[in-house]
Design a protein around this motif. Sequence first.
Motif, PDB file in Angstrom:
ATOM      1  N   CYS A  24      -0.225   3.220  -5.331  1.00  0.00           N
ATOM      2  CA  CYS A  24      -1.040   4.440  -4.905  1.00  0.00           C
ATOM      3  C   CYS A  24      -0.240   5.404  -3.924  1.00  0.00           C
ATOM      4  O   CYS A  24      -0.756   6.532  -3.583  1.00  0.00           O
ATOM      5  CB  CYS A  24      -2.138   3.969  -4.052  1.00  0.00           C
ATOM      6  N   CYS A  58       0.444  -1.378  -0.532  1.00  0.00           N
ATOM      7  CA  CYS A  58      -0.264  -1.438   0.552  1.00  0.00           C
ATOM      8  C   CYS A  58      -1.371  -2.475   0.405  1.00  0.00           C
ATOM      9  O   CYS A  58      -1.678  -3.125  -0.663  1.00  0.00           O
ATOM     10  CB  CYS A  58      -1.123  -0.045   0.746  1.00  0.00           C
ATOM     11  N   ARG A 122     -11.032   5.657  -0.028  1.00  0.00           N
ATOM     12  CA  ARG A 122      -9.488   5.880  -0.257  1.00  0.00           C
ATOM     13  C   ARG A 122      -9.250   7.460  -0.525  1.00  0.00           C
ATOM     14  O   ARG A 122      -8.016   7.911  -0.207  1.00  0.00           O
ATOM     15  CB  ARG A 122      -8.718   4.924  -1.203  1.00  0.00           C
TER      16      ARG A 122
HETATM   17 ZN    ZN Z   1      -1.517   1.318  -2.795  1.00  0.00          ZN
END
Ligand code: ZN
Length: 136
Positions: A24, A58, A122
């Motif tokens: 991401c 992450c 997010r």
């Molecule tokens: Zn990520």
Amino acid sequence: MSTYVSAALRKQVIERADSRCEYCRFPQSVTLLAFEMEHIISEKHGGTTTLENLALACPYCNRAKGTDLGSIDPETNQLTPFFHPRTQIWQAHFILSGATILPQTPEGRVTALIFQFNHPDRIQERAGLIAIGQYG
Ligand SMILES: [Zn+2]
């Protein structure tokens, strides 16, 4: 059942990724969360603890992926592997639109879907980073 990753190997993975999640692209520098050594091909499926098979991820992406290798693409109904950060180029599979990551390919679609790239929390977090020049 996660194999120990040496400090030297960990350092190489982090440097190669420019300290960003390779899925991401969230920057590690803006968070206190510890990023993780993610096995692209999980150990469960024979993946090795080598530079070629590790990616910096992450905690959101790493947990969402788990030991999965892919999913069913909602557009084609085909079993499709996730985006592979070693053999594929991020920009060929995803486009950033505002703070939303728009997948462009079957691999992009299953990755964005299963990894929950565009969960409202997010997107909000990403928008905050874009506003301060830390993402994009
Ligand atoms: Zn990520």
